[in-house]
Write an enzyme that holds these catalytic residues in place. Sequence first.
Site, PDB file in Angstrom:
ATOM      1  N   LYS A   9       0.839  -1.202   0.000  1.00 46.56           N
ATOM      2  CA  LYS A   9       0.000   0.000   0.000  1.00 46.56           C
ATOM      3  C   LYS A   9       0.870   1.246   0.000  1.00 46.56           C
ATOM      4  O   LYS A   9       1.770   1.393   0.826  1.00 46.56           O
ATOM      5  CB  LYS A   9      -0.912   0.008   1.225  1.00 46.56           C
ATOM      6  CG  LYS A   9      -1.821   1.227   1.290  1.00 46.56           C
ATOM      7  CD  LYS A   9      -2.855   1.111   2.391  1.00 46.56           C
ATOM      8  CE  LYS A   9      -2.292   1.527   3.709  1.00 46.56           C
ATOM      9  NZ  LYS A   9      -3.334   1.805   4.718  1.00 46.56           N
ATOM     10  N   SER A  25      -1.412   3.508 -17.712  1.00 45.16           N
ATOM     11  CA  SER A  25      -2.485   3.787 -16.785  1.00 45.16           C
ATOM     12  C   SER A  25      -2.117   4.625 -15.579  1.00 45.16           C
ATOM     13  O   SER A  25      -2.638   5.696 -15.418  1.00 45.16           O
ATOM     14  CB  SER A  25      -3.141   2.495 -16.357  1.00 45.16           C
ATOM     15  OG  SER A  25      -4.468   2.755 -16.043  1.00 45.16           O
ATOM     16  N   THR A  57      -6.560  -0.470 -12.090  1.00 43.90           N
ATOM     17  CA  THR A  57      -5.785  -0.202 -13.295  1.00 43.90           C
ATOM     18  C   THR A  57      -4.460  -0.946 -13.141  1.00 43.90           C
ATOM     19  O   THR A  57      -4.385  -1.916 -12.401  1.00 43.90           O
ATOM     20  CB  THR A  57      -5.626   1.324 -13.523  1.00 43.90           C
ATOM     21  OG1 THR A  57      -5.024   1.538 -14.792  1.00 43.90           O
ATOM     22  CG2 THR A  57      -4.840   1.999 -12.425  1.00 43.90           C
ATOM     23  N   TYR A  58      -3.418  -0.506 -13.833  1.00 47.07           N
ATOM     24  CA  TYR A  58      -2.114  -1.147 -13.681  1.00 47.07           C
ATOM     25  C   TYR A  58      -1.040  -0.081 -13.537  1.00 47.07           C
ATOM     26  O   TYR A  58      -1.220   1.068 -13.937  1.00 47.07           O
ATOM     27  CB  TYR A  58      -1.810  -2.088 -14.855  1.00 47.07           C
ATOM     28  CG  TYR A  58      -1.752  -1.409 -16.203  1.00 47.07           C
ATOM     29  CD1 TYR A  58      -0.548  -0.938 -16.719  1.00 47.07           C
ATOM     30  CD2 TYR A  58      -2.907  -1.233 -16.955  1.00 47.07           C
ATOM     31  CE1 TYR A  58      -0.496  -0.312 -17.949  1.00 47.07           C
ATOM     32  CE2 TYR A  58      -2.864  -0.607 -18.190  1.00 47.07           C
ATOM     33  CZ  TYR A  58      -1.661  -0.150 -18.684  1.00 47.07           C
ATOM     34  OH  TYR A  58      -1.619   0.478 -19.898  1.00 47.07           O
ATOM     35  N   GLY A  73      -4.954   7.941 -19.048  1.00 50.93           N
ATOM     36  CA  GLY A  73      -6.026   7.312 -19.802  1.00 50.93           C
ATOM     37  C   GLY A  73      -7.376   7.659 -19.199  1.00 50.93           C
ATOM     38  O   GLY A  73      -7.554   8.709 -18.578  1.00 50.93           O
ATOM     39  N   SER A  74      -8.335   6.769 -19.363  1.00 51.91           N
ATOM     40  CA  SER A  74      -9.688   7.051 -18.867  1.00 51.91           C
ATOM     41  C   SER A  74      -9.710   7.260 -17.354  1.00 51.91           C
ATOM     42  O   SER A  74     -10.568   7.981 -16.835  1.00 51.91           O
ATOM     43  CB  SER A  74     -10.645   5.927 -19.259  1.00 51.91           C
ATOM     44  OG  SER A  74     -10.246   4.707 -18.675  1.00 51.91           O
ATOM     45  N   ALA A  75      -8.754   6.662 -16.640  1.00 47.51           N
ATOM     46  CA  ALA A  75      -8.686   6.847 -15.184  1.00 47.51           C
ATOM     47  C   ALA A  75      -8.429   8.306 -14.811  1.00 47.51           C
ATOM     48  O   ALA A  75      -8.756   8.730 -13.700  1.00 47.51           O
ATOM     49  CB  ALA A  75      -7.599   5.954 -14.593  1.00 47.51           C
TER      50      ALA A  75
END
Length: 127
Positions: A9, A25, A57-58, A73-75
């Site tokens: 984390k 991403s 995502t990655y 990207g879309s994130a």
Amino acid sequence: MQRTLLKSKLHRVHVTQCELHYIGSCAIDEDLLEAADICEYEEIQIWNVNNGERFATYAIRGERGSGMISVNGSAARRAAVGDILIIATFARFDEQERLEHRPRLVHVDEQNRIIELPAGIPVQAAP
């Protein structure tokens, strides 16, 4: 039996960039990736403290030492520069591994510099 547990984390990192049209991403400073034991292209869960968004995502490598957390990207529509994120990974462990497992926890300052690598998450006290 196997269980899925927290593997690592990055706690309360700050978004430094959002690139809607970037290939890839979530770019994370390589120092943070190494500290948290997150590898390139590994699935990550992102929890946005500011707006409550949660998404998967990655990870991709960001410039070492830069403090970069770039949501791409879309994130990029789910975060804004300055937002505080928690980035987590999970792994499956059998019972023996579970008993020995300790997640890699990384705490950072406002510039995403590592300030603490705690050994665990303390028990939350009741109010």
